[in-house]
Scaffold this active site. Structure first.
Site, PDB file in Angstrom:
ATOM      1  N   CYS A  99      69.769 107.360 -16.511  1.00  0.00           N
ATOM      2  CA  CYS A  99      68.860 108.376 -15.957  1.00  0.00           C
ATOM      3  C   CYS A  99      67.778 107.800 -15.051  1.00  0.00           C
ATOM      4  O   CYS A  99      67.155 108.529 -14.285  1.00  0.00           O
ATOM      5  CB  CYS A  99      68.216 109.163 -17.090  1.00  0.00           C
ATOM      6  SG  CYS A  99      69.417 110.014 -18.146  1.00  0.00           S
ATOM      7  N   HIS A 148      61.871 112.746 -14.594  1.00  0.00           N
ATOM      8  CA  HIS A 148      63.258 112.943 -14.996  1.00  0.00           C
ATOM      9  C   HIS A 148      63.338 114.189 -15.862  1.00  0.00           C
ATOM     10  O   HIS A 148      62.540 114.384 -16.780  1.00  0.00           O
ATOM     11  CB  HIS A 148      63.751 111.721 -15.763  1.00  0.00           C
ATOM     12  CG  HIS A 148      65.064 111.926 -16.440  1.00  0.00           C
ATOM     13  ND1 HIS A 148      66.164 112.445 -15.796  1.00  0.00           N
ATOM     14  CD2 HIS A 148      65.452 111.696 -17.724  1.00  0.00           C
ATOM     15  CE1 HIS A 148      67.167 112.526 -16.640  1.00  0.00           C
ATOM     16  NE2 HIS A 148      66.764 112.083 -17.822  1.00  0.00           N
ATOM     17  N   ASN A 182      69.891 118.223 -18.073  1.00  0.00           N
ATOM     18  CA  ASN A 182      69.700 116.816 -17.733  1.00  0.00           C
ATOM     19  C   ASN A 182      70.856 116.360 -16.849  1.00  0.00           C
ATOM     20  O   ASN A 182      71.986 116.229 -17.310  1.00  0.00           O
ATOM     21  CB  ASN A 182      69.642 115.991 -19.024  1.00  0.00           C
ATOM     22  CG  ASN A 182      69.390 114.514 -18.771  1.00  0.00           C
ATOM     23  OD1 ASN A 182      69.508 114.022 -17.658  1.00  0.00           O
ATOM     24  ND2 ASN A 182      69.057 113.797 -19.832  1.00  0.00           N
TER      25      ASN A 182
END
Length: 313
Positions: A109, A240, A270
């Site tokens: 990520c 994020h 996500n």
């Protein structure tokens, strides 16, 4: 000489998978997912590959379907089409470019921040005038859709930025790092060719949550200190997009108010390395940030990896 983000772009697949859809697949509920994560729906690539998602994001950023003038392609992804050629090489080919440097970065990520750091470093030392940095993921192909603890979290998509050398300095500073001793808390590993899922994602959510909040806040504070910029000067925090509670906790530790945070995880979940460039592009297109504004980006991912960056648009 400075390096500046001159344009942004993004692309998400058409298929929408809502929390109500997931109620029919696993034992969960819209209320449970929304309360604990902030996610309402996510996009799923049914046939598009990661490189196709990435290509469409770059086309969005460039405003055209060719990129012969690009000197460098870097794609951050944990879900490439294949081990090699790299996703970046496939994007380069799709855009009719036959000369640029092209490679992938794998930092889960945090991948987009890592890729941006690498691109910035190369452009300051090499004869590269124009670069494209991409975050692209197709996490739906590595999710066990019977695992309710992870299948509710992730979605597919891609985002991209175009970098150019110029008189103005746009990329002001980075803070990045990693600690591989946490490798067993968040990982993707093979379960063998006879398994229903050749690859699957495993996560110990509670442990990851605690470390993510602390590490993201520390990294963001570090880059603010390195650049001499105060939180009050930041126009927008683009974190994020993993979990609303993580974002809220990090923002509070930084002293950044809610109206200065960009959140779109309710729509996309996500999307790993794609989450920050997708969010940045949406923030630009919605007028949340514009020329001259300071943007703080911060991420945390499997590895563990972490990173933050401050840019002036």
């Amino acid at each position: 000489m400075g390096i500046k983000i001159v344009s942004t772009g993004s692309y998400v697949p058409e298929k929408v998978l809502t929390n109500f859809d997931l109620e029919k697949m696993v034992e969960t509920s819209d209320e449970w997912i929304t309360t604990r994560t902030g996610i309402k729906e996510r996009r799923i690539a049914e046939s598009e590959t990661t490189s196709e998602l990435a290509t469409k994001a770059v086309i969005s950023a460039l405003g055209r379907e060719t990129g012969e003038d690009i000197d460098l392609f870097i794609t951050a992804t944990a879900t490439p089409d294949m081990f090699f050629p790299s996703t970046a090489c496939l994007v380069q080919s799709n855009l009719k470019n036959k000369r640029a440097v092209a490679f992938d970065v794998s930092a889960a990520c945090t991948g987009f921040i890592y890729a941006l750091y690498v691109a910035d470093s190369i452009m300051r030392t090499k004869e590269i005038e124009k670069a494209v940095v991409i975050g692209a993921e197709r996490f739906s192909k590595i999710i066990d859709w019977k695992d309710r603890s992870t299948c509710i979290l992730f979605g597919d998509g891609a985002g991209a930025v175009v970098l150019e050398k110029g008189e103005e300095e746009g990329i002001l500073g980075f803070d990045i790092g990693a600690d591989g001793s946490y490798k067993d808390l968040l990982k993707v590993e093979s379960v063998g060719s006879n398994g229903e899922y050749p690859w699957y994602l495993f996560m110990k959510g509670n442990e990851v949550f605690k470390i993510a909040v602390r590490t993201m806040a520390e990294s963001a504070k570090n880059v603010l200190e390195k650049t001499g910029i105060s939180p009050d000067e930041i126009k927008l925090l683009v974190p994020h997009q993993a979990n609303y509670r993580i974002i809220d906790a990090v923002a509070k530790r930084l002293g950044i108010k809610n109206d200065k945070i960009f959140i779109n995880l309710d729509k996309y979940g996500n999307t790993s390395a794609a989450s920050i460039p997708i969010a940045l592009d949406e923030a630009v297109r919605e007028g949340r940030v514009g020329k001259g504004d300071l943007v703080l980006m911060v991420a945390f991912g499997g590895g563990f990896t972490w990173g933050s960056c401050i840019v002036r648009l």
